[in-house]
Design a protein around this motif. Sequence first.
Motif, PDB file in Angstrom:
ATOM      1  N   ARG A 172       0.838  -1.203   0.000  1.00 35.02           N
ATOM      2  CA  ARG A 172       0.000   0.000   0.000  1.00 35.02           C
ATOM      3  C   ARG A 172       0.871   1.250   0.000  1.00 35.02           C
ATOM      4  N   LYS A 173       0.272   2.360  -0.410  1.00 38.62           N
ATOM      5  CA  LYS A 173       0.985   3.625  -0.429  1.00 38.62           C
ATOM      6  C   LYS A 173       1.355   4.045   0.982  1.00 38.62           C
ATOM      7  N   LEU A 174       2.385   4.890   1.082  1.00 41.56           N
ATOM      8  CA  LEU A 174       2.891   5.324   2.372  1.00 41.56           C
ATOM      9  C   LEU A 174       3.042   6.839   2.369  1.00 41.56           C
ATOM     10  N   ALA A 213       5.153   8.492   9.865  1.00 38.10           N
ATOM     11  CA  ALA A 213       4.777   7.691   8.702  1.00 38.10           C
ATOM     12  C   ALA A 213       3.368   7.158   8.894  1.00 38.10           C
ATOM     13  N   GLU A 214       2.664   7.018   7.772  1.00 38.61           N
ATOM     14  CA  GLU A 214       1.276   6.543   7.834  1.00 38.61           C
ATOM     15  C   GLU A 214       0.978   5.676   6.616  1.00 38.61           C
ATOM     16  N   GLU A 215       0.586   4.429   6.868  1.00 44.01           N
ATOM     17  CA  GLU A 215       0.174   3.540   5.781  1.00 44.01           C
ATOM     18  C   GLU A 215      -1.197   3.979   5.273  1.00 44.01           C
ATOM     19  N   LEU A 216      -1.348   4.095   3.953  1.00 46.07           N
ATOM     20  CA  LEU A 216      -2.591   4.527   3.346  1.00 46.07           C
ATOM     21  C   LEU A 216      -3.357   3.324   2.795  1.00 46.07           C
ATOM     22  N   PRO A 217      -4.656   3.451   2.599  1.00 47.96           N
ATOM     23  CA  PRO A 217      -5.439   2.306   2.108  1.00 47.96           C
ATOM     24  C   PRO A 217      -5.240   2.021   0.621  1.00 47.96           C
TER      25      PRO A 217
END
Length: 319
Positions: free
Chosen positions: A155-157, A206-210
Amino acid sequence: MRADRLVSLVLLLRQRGRMTADALAAELEVSTRTVLRDIEALSAAGVPVYAERGRHGGFALLPGFRTELTGLNHDETLALLTTGSGRLFGLGPAFASALRKVVDALPEGHRATANDAAQRFLVEPAADLLSRRAPGEEVPDATMIEVRRAVLSGRKLRIHYAATDRPAAWRTVDPIGLVTVRERVYLLATRGGEDRTYRLSRMLAAEELPEAAERPDSVDLDRAWNERRARFLADGHLTVLVRVNPARRDDLLNTAVAVRTEEPGADGWPLLEVTYQDSWHAEWALWQLGTQAEALAPDSLRAALHDRAAAIAARYAPP
């Protein structure tokens, strides 16, 4: 030794799918003929391995084949017990838990000898004999967890990144893989279709995106890293030829961005071709070594060091 090799062959086919005899031979470090004999032995023992002909053929296991191959020899167990790279990816607790399970599954006698052997190896202590700290970098657990999840899930980050000499900014990337070099962790990614490399210690958050990342299904991280490293070294860096006292070689390497070549010198001082960020960085680094190193090229660096030494000598000349 053959039993270990047969187990390794089955595990390779289970984990990678169809492989050619040449690829198996290279992986197992044996001849192709030996691989073919091993395939025959596995087939005779009832392991459902079969051959596919043609240009893209090779050997494979029947779909769904599973078997318990949990036996570890002494060296394999020792390798697990003496490695610690799991902590670099934020997997320290999981790594320790896995080791406990491995040790618990060993026979009693084997468990005792493995534990004793592991106590006699120390890998990458925090400081060397001169009390210099290792160059490792701290990465917050929350950041590492988000990055690792995005890499594994595809997934995008979204990262809050502080590049050198630039204010921190948010950016969204497509993660490809994680690489460790000398206790530093890097994220290989793409952004807008362009290759990007980020040091995790510079990520403030940092944040994992859906959303799914735009990336290939498979990747050769070793090749990708070498390609990016070559581009990095060719981008505005200064290459210097240096002869150095062997006792100060490590000090030289600690200040350089990279080492291109190294060969022995006629006088016992090795000759190294090293890369620095720019001329100022090279001048500063070699000045720290005093007479224990000599820049042979480029001439502009030699002149800069000469002028600096002359100015210092003039300042401290006797009245």
